[in-house]
Design a protein around this motif. Structure first.
Motif, mmCIF file in Angstrom:
data_model
loop_
_atom_site.group_PDB
_atom_site.id
_atom_site.type_symbol
_atom_site.label_atom_id
_atom_site.label_comp_id
_atom_site.label_asym_id
_atom_site.label_seq_id
_atom_site.Cartn_x
_atom_site.Cartn_y
_atom_site.Cartn_z
ATOM 1 N N LEU A 125 52.967 -44.727 44.576
ATOM 2 C CA LEU A 125 54.188 -45.089 44.505
ATOM 3 C C LEU A 125 55.138 -45.325 45.533
ATOM 4 C CD1 LEU A 125 55.282 -42.757 41.310
ATOM 5 C CD2 LEU A 125 54.816 -45.287 41.405
ATOM 6 N N PRO A 126 55.320 -44.757 46.695
ATOM 7 C CA PRO A 126 56.389 -45.173 47.593
ATOM 8 C C PRO A 126 55.952 -46.287 48.368
ATOM 9 C CG PRO A 126 55.483 -42.845 47.716
ATOM 10 C CD PRO A 126 54.511 -43.252 46.738
ATOM 11 N N PHE A 127 54.692 -47.003 48.269
ATOM 12 C CA PHE A 127 54.426 -48.193 48.735
ATOM 13 C C PHE A 127 54.601 -49.482 48.035
ATOM 14 C CE2 PHE A 127 51.887 -44.814 50.692
ATOM 15 C CZ PHE A 127 51.783 -44.976 52.016
ATOM 16 N N ILE A 128 55.036 -49.094 46.620
ATOM 17 C CA ILE A 128 55.311 -50.267 45.754
ATOM 18 C C ILE A 128 56.905 -50.398 45.582
ATOM 19 C CG2 ILE A 128 54.709 -51.527 43.614
ATOM 20 C CD1 ILE A 128 52.071 -49.778 43.429
ATOM 21 N N ARG A 129 57.374 -51.507 46.006
ATOM 22 C CA ARG A 129 58.752 -51.650 45.642
ATOM 23 C C ARG A 129 59.125 -52.680 44.607
ATOM 24 N NH1 ARG A 129 57.671 -51.461 50.846
ATOM 25 N NH2 ARG A 129 58.249 -53.632 51.409
ATOM 26 N N ASP A 130 60.254 -52.859 44.262
ATOM 27 C CA ASP A 130 60.974 -54.078 43.448
ATOM 28 C C ASP A 130 60.702 -55.580 44.233
ATOM 29 O OD1 ASP A 130 61.619 -52.727 40.975
ATOM 30 O OD2 ASP A 130 63.616 -52.283 41.784
ATOM 31 N N GLY A 131 60.101 -56.209 43.409
ATOM 32 C CA GLY A 131 60.140 -57.773 43.915
ATOM 33 C C GLY A 131 58.914 -57.995 44.781
ATOM 34 N N MET A 132 58.103 -57.055 45.022
ATOM 35 C CA MET A 132 56.728 -57.210 45.903
ATOM 36 C C MET A 132 55.830 -58.157 45.083
ATOM 37 S SD MET A 132 55.992 -53.395 47.564
ATOM 38 C CE MET A 132 54.841 -54.187 48.937
ATOM 39 N N SER A 133 55.068 -58.608 45.994
ATOM 40 C CA SER A 133 53.873 -59.601 45.439
ATOM 41 C C SER A 133 52.623 -58.845 46.013
ATOM 42 C CB SER A 133 54.056 -60.809 45.724
ATOM 43 O OG SER A 133 52.805 -61.582 45.197
ATOM 44 N N ILE A 134 51.622 -58.415 45.072
ATOM 45 C CA ILE A 134 50.538 -57.661 45.745
ATOM 46 C C ILE A 134 49.268 -58.222 45.591
ATOM 47 C CG2 ILE A 134 49.237 -55.412 45.584
ATOM 48 C CD1 ILE A 134 51.917 -54.167 44.356
ATOM 49 N N LEU A 135 48.524 -58.539 46.618
ATOM 50 C CA LEU A 135 47.199 -59.254 46.333
ATOM 51 C C LEU A 135 46.084 -58.353 46.292
ATOM 52 C CD1 LEU A 135 45.355 -61.902 46.469
ATOM 53 C CD2 LEU A 135 45.372 -61.664 48.885
ATOM 54 N N VAL A 136 45.516 -58.248 45.054
ATOM 55 C CA VAL A 136 44.223 -57.348 44.587
ATOM 56 C C VAL A 136 42.952 -58.116 44.859
ATOM 57 C CG1 VAL A 136 43.399 -55.953 42.766
ATOM 58 C CG2 VAL A 136 45.708 -55.910 43.334
ATOM 59 N N HIS A 137 41.887 -57.284 45.237
ATOM 60 C CA HIS A 137 40.488 -58.010 44.974
ATOM 61 C C HIS A 137 39.616 -56.995 44.452
ATOM 62 C CE1 HIS A 137 37.168 -60.304 46.394
ATOM 63 N NE2 HIS A 137 36.508 -59.291 47.017
ATOM 64 N N GLY A 138 38.805 -57.487 43.391
ATOM 65 C CA GLY A 138 37.792 -56.585 42.822
ATOM 66 C C GLY A 138 38.324 -55.796 41.910
ATOM 67 N N TYR A 139 37.429 -55.258 40.926
ATOM 68 C CA TYR A 139 37.825 -54.353 39.912
ATOM 69 C C TYR A 139 37.721 -52.815 40.291
ATOM 70 C CZ TYR A 139 38.086 -52.542 35.139
ATOM 71 O OH TYR A 139 38.644 -51.836 33.853
ATOM 72 N N SER A 140 38.818 -52.019 40.072
ATOM 73 C CA SER A 140 38.928 -50.747 40.462
ATOM 74 C C SER A 140 39.789 -50.133 39.553
ATOM 75 C CB SER A 140 39.523 -50.829 41.809
ATOM 76 O OG SER A 140 40.007 -49.393 42.184
ATOM 77 N N ASN A 141 39.400 -49.055 38.804
ATOM 78 C CA ASN A 141 39.930 -48.140 37.834
ATOM 79 C C ASN A 141 41.127 -47.682 38.532
ATOM 80 O OD1 ASN A 141 38.391 -48.333 35.419
ATOM 81 N ND2 ASN A 141 36.802 -47.457 36.336
ATOM 82 N N VAL A 142 41.042 -46.972 39.688
ATOM 83 C CA VAL A 142 42.272 -46.288 40.332
ATOM 84 C C VAL A 142 42.990 -47.480 40.686
ATOM 85 C CG1 VAL A 142 41.059 -46.538 42.693
ATOM 86 C CG2 VAL A 142 42.569 -44.449 42.072
ATOM 87 N N VAL A 143 42.949 -48.569 41.155
ATOM 88 C CA VAL A 143 43.897 -49.541 41.358
ATOM 89 C C VAL A 143 44.742 -49.767 40.215
ATOM 90 C CG1 VAL A 143 44.336 -51.901 42.031
ATOM 91 C CG2 VAL A 143 43.017 -50.586 43.477
ATOM 92 N N ILE A 144 43.873 -50.073 39.041
ATOM 93 C CA ILE A 144 44.603 -50.357 37.612
ATOM 94 C C ILE A 144 45.462 -49.116 37.401
ATOM 95 C CG2 ILE A 144 44.106 -50.733 35.254
ATOM 96 C CD1 ILE A 144 41.457 -52.189 36.183
ATOM 97 N N ASP A 200 53.358 -59.417 49.817
ATOM 98 C CA ASP A 200 53.544 -58.444 50.812
ATOM 99 C C ASP A 200 52.523 -57.333 51.380
ATOM 100 O OD1 ASP A 200 56.461 -58.893 50.429
ATOM 101 O OD2 ASP A 200 56.039 -58.885 48.406
ATOM 102 N N MET A 201 51.544 -57.294 50.471
ATOM 103 C CA MET A 201 50.471 -56.271 50.698
ATOM 104 C C MET A 201 49.133 -56.680 50.040
ATOM 105 S SD MET A 201 51.656 -52.897 48.491
ATOM 106 C CE MET A 201 50.289 -52.074 48.437
ATOM 107 N N VAL A 202 48.075 -56.295 50.634
ATOM 108 C CA VAL A 202 46.652 -56.375 50.055
ATOM 109 C C VAL A 202 46.414 -54.904 49.749
ATOM 110 C CG1 VAL A 202 44.249 -57.122 50.202
ATOM 111 C CG2 VAL A 202 46.394 -58.336 51.276
ATOM 112 N N LEU A 203 45.539 -54.727 48.347
ATOM 113 C CA LEU A 203 45.458 -53.685 47.850
ATOM 114 C C LEU A 203 43.912 -53.856 47.243
ATOM 115 C CD1 LEU A 203 45.881 -50.638 46.868
ATOM 116 C CD2 LEU A 203 46.919 -51.516 44.784
ATOM 117 N N THR A 204 42.930 -53.032 47.668
ATOM 118 C CA THR A 204 41.795 -52.666 47.024
ATOM 119 C C THR A 204 41.259 -51.662 46.742
ATOM 120 O OG1 THR A 204 40.107 -52.600 48.998
ATOM 121 C CG2 THR A 204 41.063 -54.942 48.567
ATOM 122 N N GLY A 205 40.350 -51.376 45.850
ATOM 123 C CA GLY A 205 39.491 -50.090 45.587
ATOM 124 C C GLY A 205 38.476 -50.045 46.745
ATOM 125 N N ALA A 206 37.171 -49.007 46.478
ATOM 126 C CA ALA A 206 36.242 -49.123 47.402
ATOM 127 C C ALA A 206 35.006 -48.440 46.648
ATOM 128 C CB ALA A 206 36.576 -47.978 48.571
#
Length: 309
Positions: A125-144, A200-206
């Motif tokens: 939660l502290p890493f996600i702020r209003d107005g952000m654009s997040i690039l996500v790659h792959g299917y991850s339950n925890v990311v969703i 603003d950031m890239v987010l993936t699972g593993a």
């Protein structure tokens, strides 16, 4: 008979996975092995160790075709459970007391693993702020789950998803996030460099977190990390601690058997390669968001020591 016990552990594993389509392989494996101990007719620690070793081998022989990430999770869970058995046998001489402690530890591990994704969502939660654009790659339950929790908390952001060919993971994630009211858009896999300056950031699972702090994940994660690093964008990985594994890849193609590239196929006379996964080195990862805290890649080896020793 050992064979009957082995087939029982596989049935218990499949039943656990069938009851929860989002359930973690590691949790199902620990549940199955714990049930095996409860129902075992073993009368000595050695008999129990032999029974568990055979059961773990049977679980690891299961075919996860089309579900590449499950093999690493299952191996890591079985290795960790085997280590707990060895430690408990050394610490507790009495068989009945040893058996009870193993069951208690197995149930406690499974309970903690069940809530790990919710803990990660809180840590993110502290890493996600209003107005952000997040690039996500792959299917991850925890990311969703983490992105859904951020949206439920009233944070307004947009998610850009790679298509995730050939499984089209991006379309699946897009559909799930859309149900949560999260604005989404898709970009072709070859277009990540084009959109990198817009996010603003890239987010993936593993699929697995290795000893070095690097990760094994869906093909394309490595090249995404290279572009993110060049563009000076933070690259975050959301992963449960039960995905920490004692592997030490040395290159993007140095992968365990379950993740290696299958034989190429011929299409219209052209050789086509479809590797499922790659390895992203720790130098390309900003932070790992886990259920045991927010970690730098270099901290993973210390956490593995705590888990196993």
């Amino acid at each position: 008979m050992p064979g009957a016990e082995e087939s029982k552990v596989v049935r218990d594993f499949k039943k656990s996975m069938g009851e929860n389509e989002r359930g973690a392989v590691a949790v199902a494996a620990i549940h199955a092995l714990t049930n095996l101990i409860k129902e075992s007719g073993a009368s000595t620690i050695m008999e129990l160790e032999i029974l568990l070793k055979a059961a773990q081998e049977q679980l690891q022989e299961m075919n996860f075709e089309g579900q590449r990430s499950k093999a690493i999770q299952l191996t890591a869970a079985c290795e960790l459970f085997a280590r707990h058995v060895t430690r408990t046998a050394l610490d507790v001489g009495n068989f009945d007391a040893c058996k009870k402690r193993l069951i208690d530890r197995g149930e406690r591990f499974a309970a903690q693993a069940d809530v790990s994704r919710a803990v990660i969502a809180d840590n993110m939660l502290p890493f996600i702020r209003d107005g952000m654009s997040i690039l996500v790659h792959g299917y991850s339950n925890v990311v969703i789950i983490a992105l859904s929790k951020a949206a439920a908390a009233g944070i307004r952001f947009k998610v850009v998803l790679t298509e995730g060919q050939p499984e089209r993971d991006g379309y699946k994630v897009c559909e799930e996030l859309h149900k949560k009211g999260i604005p989404t858009e898709l970009i072709v896999d070859s277009g990540v460099g084009f959109v990198m300056q817009e996010v603003d950031m890239v987010l993936t699972g593993a699929a697995g977190v290795c000893e070095s702090g690097g990760i094994i994940n869906k093909l394309g994660t490595y090249q995404l990390s290279v572009i993110a690093r060049e563009a000076k964008k933070p690259f975050y990985v959301a992963a449960e601690s039960y995905k920490f594994c004692r592997l030490y890849p040395l290159s993007p193609t140095d992968l365990p058997e379950a993740e290696r590239e299958p034989p190429s196929t011929l299409q219209s006379g052209v050789k086509v390669r479809r590797p499922p996964s790659d390895f992203t080195p720790p130098a390309h990862i900003t932070l790992l968001l886990t259920d045991i805290g927010v970690l730098t890649p270099s901290a993973v080896s210390d956490e593995l020591i705590k888990l196993y020793y």
